[in-house]
Design a protein around this motif. Structure first.
Motif, PDB file in Angstrom:
ATOM      1  N   SER A 410     -50.899   6.913 -19.984  1.00 44.59           N
ATOM      2  CA  SER A 410     -49.877   5.863 -19.995  1.00 44.59           C
ATOM      3  C   SER A 410     -50.016   4.913 -21.177  1.00 44.59           C
ATOM      4  O   SER A 410     -49.036   4.299 -21.604  1.00 44.59           O
ATOM      5  CB  SER A 410     -49.935   5.074 -18.689  1.00 44.59           C
ATOM      6  N   GLU A 411     -51.215   4.783 -21.741  1.00 36.79           N
ATOM      7  CA  GLU A 411     -51.415   3.887 -22.876  1.00 36.79           C
ATOM      8  C   GLU A 411     -50.888   4.478 -24.184  1.00 36.79           C
ATOM      9  O   GLU A 411     -50.654   3.741 -25.147  1.00 36.79           O
ATOM     10  CB  GLU A 411     -52.901   3.562 -23.043  1.00 36.79           C
ATOM     11  N   SER A 412     -50.703   5.790 -24.218  1.00 34.59           N
ATOM     12  CA  SER A 412     -50.311   6.462 -25.465  1.00 34.59           C
ATOM     13  C   SER A 412     -48.926   7.076 -25.425  1.00 34.59           C
ATOM     14  O   SER A 412     -48.323   7.318 -26.478  1.00 34.59           O
ATOM     15  CB  SER A 412     -51.326   7.568 -25.801  1.00 34.59           C
ATOM     16  N   ILE A 413     -48.424   7.352 -24.230  1.00 32.80           N
ATOM     17  CA  ILE A 413     -47.148   8.060 -24.098  1.00 32.80           C
ATOM     18  C   ILE A 413     -46.274   7.334 -23.083  1.00 32.80           C
ATOM     19  O   ILE A 413     -46.743   6.895 -22.040  1.00 32.80           O
ATOM     20  CB  ILE A 413     -47.373   9.514 -23.618  1.00 32.80           C
ATOM     21  N   LYS A 414     -44.989   7.237 -23.399  1.00 29.80           N
ATOM     22  CA  LYS A 414     -44.051   6.724 -22.409  1.00 29.80           C
ATOM     23  C   LYS A 414     -42.972   7.770 -22.161  1.00 29.80           C
ATOM     24  O   LYS A 414     -42.606   8.557 -23.052  1.00 29.80           O
ATOM     25  CB  LYS A 414     -43.440   5.398 -22.862  1.00 29.80           C
ATOM     26  N   PHE A 415     -42.430   7.767 -20.946  1.00 35.16           N
ATOM     27  CA  PHE A 415     -41.420   8.734 -20.567  1.00 35.16           C
ATOM     28  C   PHE A 415     -40.690   8.218 -19.339  1.00 35.16           C
ATOM     29  O   PHE A 415     -41.153   7.295 -18.663  1.00 35.16           O
ATOM     30  CB  PHE A 415     -42.048  10.097 -20.265  1.00 35.16           C
ATOM     31  N   THR A 416     -39.567   8.825 -19.055  1.00 40.62           N
ATOM     32  CA  THR A 416     -38.836   8.569 -17.821  1.00 40.62           C
ATOM     33  C   THR A 416     -38.732   9.871 -17.061  1.00 40.62           C
ATOM     34  O   THR A 416     -38.300  10.883 -17.620  1.00 40.62           O
ATOM     35  CB  THR A 416     -37.422   8.026 -18.109  1.00 40.62           C
ATOM     36  N   ARG A 417     -39.156   9.836 -15.812  1.00 37.92           N
ATOM     37  CA  ARG A 417     -39.091  11.069 -15.022  1.00 37.92           C
ATOM     38  C   ARG A 417     -37.625  11.462 -14.848  1.00 37.92           C
ATOM     39  O   ARG A 417     -36.822  10.690 -14.322  1.00 37.92           O
ATOM     40  CB  ARG A 417     -39.735  10.855 -13.659  1.00 37.92           C
ATOM     41  N   PRO A 418     -37.249  12.663 -15.282  1.00 39.22           N
ATOM     42  CA  PRO A 418     -35.846  13.082 -15.178  1.00 39.22           C
ATOM     43  C   PRO A 418     -35.482  13.433 -13.733  1.00 39.22           C
ATOM     44  O   PRO A 418     -36.355  13.701 -12.910  1.00 39.22           O
ATOM     45  CB  PRO A 418     -35.780  14.309 -16.084  1.00 39.22           C
ATOM     46  N   ASN A 419     -34.182  13.445 -13.451  1.00 42.28           N
ATOM     47  CA  ASN A 419     -33.737  13.805 -12.110  1.00 42.28           C
ATOM     48  C   ASN A 419     -33.532  15.307 -11.952  1.00 42.28           C
ATOM     49  O   ASN A 419     -33.037  15.773 -10.929  1.00 42.28           O
ATOM     50  CB  ASN A 419     -32.453  13.061 -11.748  1.00 42.28           C
ATOM     51  N   GLY A 420     -33.912  16.049 -12.943  1.00 45.31           N
ATOM     52  CA  GLY A 420     -33.800  17.500 -12.884  1.00 45.31           C
ATOM     53  C   GLY A 420     -34.150  18.112 -14.230  1.00 45.31           C
ATOM     54  O   GLY A 420     -34.703  17.447 -15.099  1.00 45.31           O
ATOM     55  N   GLY A 421     -33.829  19.375 -14.387  1.00 40.57           N
ATOM     56  CA  GLY A 421     -34.103  20.038 -15.659  1.00 40.57           C
ATOM     57  C   GLY A 421     -35.444  20.738 -15.689  1.00 40.57           C
ATOM     58  O   GLY A 421     -36.050  21.013 -14.654  1.00 40.57           O
ATOM     59  N   MET A 422     -35.928  21.001 -16.905  1.00 42.96           N
ATOM     60  CA  MET A 422     -37.132  21.800 -17.089  1.00 42.96           C
ATOM     61  C   MET A 422     -38.105  21.189 -18.072  1.00 42.96           C
ATOM     62  O   MET A 422     -39.094  21.830 -18.430  1.00 42.96           O
ATOM     63  CB  MET A 422     -36.752  23.202 -17.586  1.00 42.96           C
ATOM     64  N   ALA A 423     -37.835  19.971 -18.551  1.00 41.70           N
ATOM     65  CA  ALA A 423     -38.692  19.394 -19.582  1.00 41.70           C
ATOM     66  C   ALA A 423     -38.741  17.882 -19.462  1.00 41.70           C
ATOM     67  O   ALA A 423     -37.863  17.252 -18.850  1.00 41.70           O
ATOM     68  CB  ALA A 423     -38.180  19.790 -20.970  1.00 41.70           C
ATOM     69  N   LEU A 424     -39.789  17.295 -20.053  1.00 41.79           N
ATOM     70  CA  LEU A 424     -39.918  15.851 -20.200  1.00 41.79           C
ATOM     71  C   LEU A 424     -39.754  15.490 -21.668  1.00 41.79           C
ATOM     72  O   LEU A 424     -40.080  16.279 -22.552  1.00 41.79           O
ATOM     73  CB  LEU A 424     -41.301  15.372 -19.740  1.00 41.79           C
ATOM     74  N   TRP A 425     -39.274  14.271 -21.901  1.00 40.32           N
ATOM     75  CA  TRP A 425     -39.180  13.722 -23.245  1.00 40.32           C
ATOM     76  C   TRP A 425     -40.322  12.732 -23.386  1.00 40.32           C
ATOM     77  O   TRP A 425     -40.295  11.652 -22.806  1.00 40.32           O
ATOM     78  CB  TRP A 425     -37.832  13.057 -23.426  1.00 40.32           C
ATOM     79  N   LEU A 426     -41.365  13.144 -24.120  1.00 38.52           N
ATOM     80  CA  LEU A 426     -42.558  12.324 -24.272  1.00 38.52           C
ATOM     81  C   LEU A 426     -42.499  11.581 -25.598  1.00 38.52           C
ATOM     82  O   LEU A 426     -42.471  12.195 -26.665  1.00 38.52           O
ATOM     83  CB  LEU A 426     -43.816  13.197 -24.228  1.00 38.52           C
ATOM     84  N   GLU A 427     -42.489  10.257 -25.531  1.00 44.15           N
ATOM     85  CA  GLU A 427     -42.486   9.421 -26.732  1.00 44.15           C
ATOM     86  C   GLU A 427     -43.895   8.871 -26.963  1.00 44.15           C
ATOM     87  O   GLU A 427     -44.416   8.123 -26.140  1.00 44.15           O
ATOM     88  CB  GLU A 427     -41.487   8.282 -26.571  1.00 44.15           C
ATOM     89  N   PHE A 428     -44.491   9.248 -28.073  1.00 47.41           N
ATOM     90  CA  PHE A 428     -45.847   8.841 -28.409  1.00 47.41           C
ATOM     91  C   PHE A 428     -45.815   7.501 -29.141  1.00 47.41           C
ATOM     92  O   PHE A 428     -44.836   7.180 -29.829  1.00 47.41           O
ATOM     93  CB  PHE A 428     -46.509   9.894 -29.296  1.00 47.41           C
ATOM     94  N   ASN A 429     -46.879   6.740 -28.992  1.00 48.22           N
ATOM     95  CA  ASN A 429     -46.992   5.488 -29.726  1.00 48.22           C
ATOM     96  C   ASN A 429     -46.814   5.744 -31.216  1.00 48.22           C
ATOM     97  O   ASN A 429     -47.264   6.769 -31.740  1.00 48.22           O
ATOM     98  CB  ASN A 429     -48.342   4.822 -29.476  1.00 48.22           C
TER      99      ASN A 429
END
Length: 489
Positions: A410-429
């Motif tokens: 959590s200190e290095s990456i932020k994301f929003t848990r999606p309501n579906g799909g197959m992937a996460l969008w990981l935003e790095f510091n």
């Protein structure tokens, strides 16, 4: 057998003996790769007959080639091109010729711009994080095998061989039309449907009918970069509109429409690629209003509509009132797996007819065999059962991955848990060098193949799509552990 009668030309006026002419030309065929090591040569009697020569002439040519290790004489089998060709060619036979395709072409052509893959693509790895692909272990293999066997029946193959339509196999389009009407509420008929080999082909066919050089096209920022590359290759000028937690900013879209003549908007309202956000109902209604007011073309890319974890999804834009201006594109590849290239395009009948003729230039008939098999999976309910099963599995994997990332990174990456799909969008510091992290993870056995957006790719982002659907729980835990070690160690 090669047509030696045409390949070996004898000049009886030449000062070079006929047997040597034959030997020289056979060596040239070997050097050019037309006769590969291990290739059987015609018998001396057969070749003599074809060339209208005495058999002793052919024997002399073969003996010369055997002595130079170009061919071997195998007992009871005859002559073959030597598996171990000589490194040094006889000088008298070598004309300095190089293989035909070793040289660059002598004509000009458009050297199509490439694209940058993550640095880990060339490495071997134990775990592969993709862009968001399905788990092929979930497909109903036995049911599919049964349908393939039926399709291989002679009477079935005969129908597939003789009966086909420009828009795709009629049986498949009928089944798919019913499926789309029941799940997406778009109320279409078969004449509104064109099948393609994946959604990418559908995007290409649609865009190539609409875009002319110099046309302005609105895309999101960020957006699916293969679509952007396609539009630019057609000569479009891209105008980028930001995406936030509610999807593409339609207020910005309206501002652009007031200033520019827009030919096309490319939008991904459901699980936007790459960010995975879903466009809000308010923005959907606003965009539909703009479509009717300004009457521009819209390509709605709905690549993974079927995967929704928390609630019933919004219906596609194409199900709303748009007066035929939306071209709806989807894919069954996300359901069945990447080996099955099945996409589709939904539009007005007139546009579908034009698209079908356009598709013929790159794909004359489509994959009618697979279409036959999948049409049966739709009709007998196997496809729906697969979607339901996959949703349960992917939901568990999504929640596990987000829990792991929240507790460990959590200190290095932020994301929003999606309501579906197959992937996460990981935003790095911003202070983390994503390219180095990917490279380090690769050395530890984790290959990241998801779409990467960072400063090295002329992007304002420092993010990656992390596909979770194809990884089991053990692989997800190991992937997060490697990612953590690649960031902190």
């Amino acid at each position: 057998m090669l047509p030696y009668k045409n390949l070996l030309v004898i000049d009886k006026k030449s000062n070079i003996a006929v047997f040597k002419q034959i030997a020289i030309q056979l060596i040239r065929l070997i050097q050019e790769g037309k006769l590969l090591p291990g290739t059987e040569l015609p018998s001396t009697r057969s070749l003599a007959f074809d060339l209208d020569l005495h058999r002793k002439t052919i024997v002399a040519a073969y003996e010369a080639l055997v002595s130079e290790d170009w061919i071997d004489n195998l007992p009871r089998k005859g002559f073959i091109v030597s598996p171990n060709l000589p490194v040094v060619r006889p000088r008298s036979y070598n004309n300095g010729r190089i293989a035909t395709y070793e040289a660059d072409p002598g004509f000009g052509f458009d050297e199509f711009a490439g694209f940058t893959y993550p640095v880990s693509l060339s490495r071997k790895a134990d775990i592969v994080v993709d862009d968001g692909f399905p788990d092929i272990s979930l497909i109903p293999a036995n049911a599919m095998l049964g349908e393939y066997r039926k399709a291989l029946d002679y009477s079935s193959l005969k129908k597939l061989n003789s009966g086909w339509e420009l828009e795709g196999a009629a049986e498949f389009r009928n089944a798919l039309c019913n499926f789309l009407n029941q799940t997406r509420g778009i109320d279409i008929k078969v004449e509104n449907l064109l099948t393609t080999r994946g959604a990418q082909m559908a995007i290409y066919v649609a865009a190539s009918l609409i875009i002319k050089p110099g046309d302005k096209v609105i895309v999101s920022d960020p957006s699916y970069f293969f679509a952007n590359m396609l539009f630019e290759s057609l000569g479009a000028e891209l105008i980028r509109v930001p995406v936030d937690s509610h999807g593409m900013d339609t207020e910005k879209v309206e501002e652009i429409l007031k200033k520019h003549d827009i030919k096309l908007i490319y939008v991904i309202p459901h699980h936007h690629h790459p960010t995975t956000v879903t466009m809000s109902l308010e923005r959907r209604n606003h965009l539909l209003k703009l479509i009717k007011e300004y009457r521009f073309a819209v390509i709605e890319d709905d690549y993974d509509y079927d995967f929704q974890f928390q609630y019933e999804p919004y219906l596609p834009l194409a199900s709303g009132d748009h007066e035929g201006n939306i071209i709806y594109i989807g894919s069954l590849t996300k359901v069945l797996g990447t080996p099955f290239r099945l996409g589709y395009l939904v539009a007005s009948a007139k546009f579908v007819q034009a698209a079908a003729r356009k598709r013929m230039l790159i794909d004359l008939r489509g994959d009618v065999f697979t279409e036959k098999v999948v049409s049966e999976l739709i009709k007998n309910g196997e496809l729906t059962r697969l979607i339901q099963k996959a949703n349960k599995v992917y939901r568990q994997r999504c929640y596990l991955l987000t829990d792991l990332l929240s507790s460990q990174l959590s200190e290095s990456i932020k994301f929003t848990r999606p309501n579906g799909g197959m992937a996460l969008w990981l935003e790095f510091n911003k202070n983390l060098e994503l390219t180095k992290i990917i490279e380090k993870a690769s050395s530890k056995g984790l290959k990241i193949m998801g779409s990467v957006y960072n400063q090295g790719n002329n992007s304002d982002y420092n993010a990656v799509r992390f596909g979770f659907a194809s990884l089991n729980e053990e692989e997800l835990m190991k992937a997060v552990d490697i990612l953590k070690n690649s960031i902190y160690k």
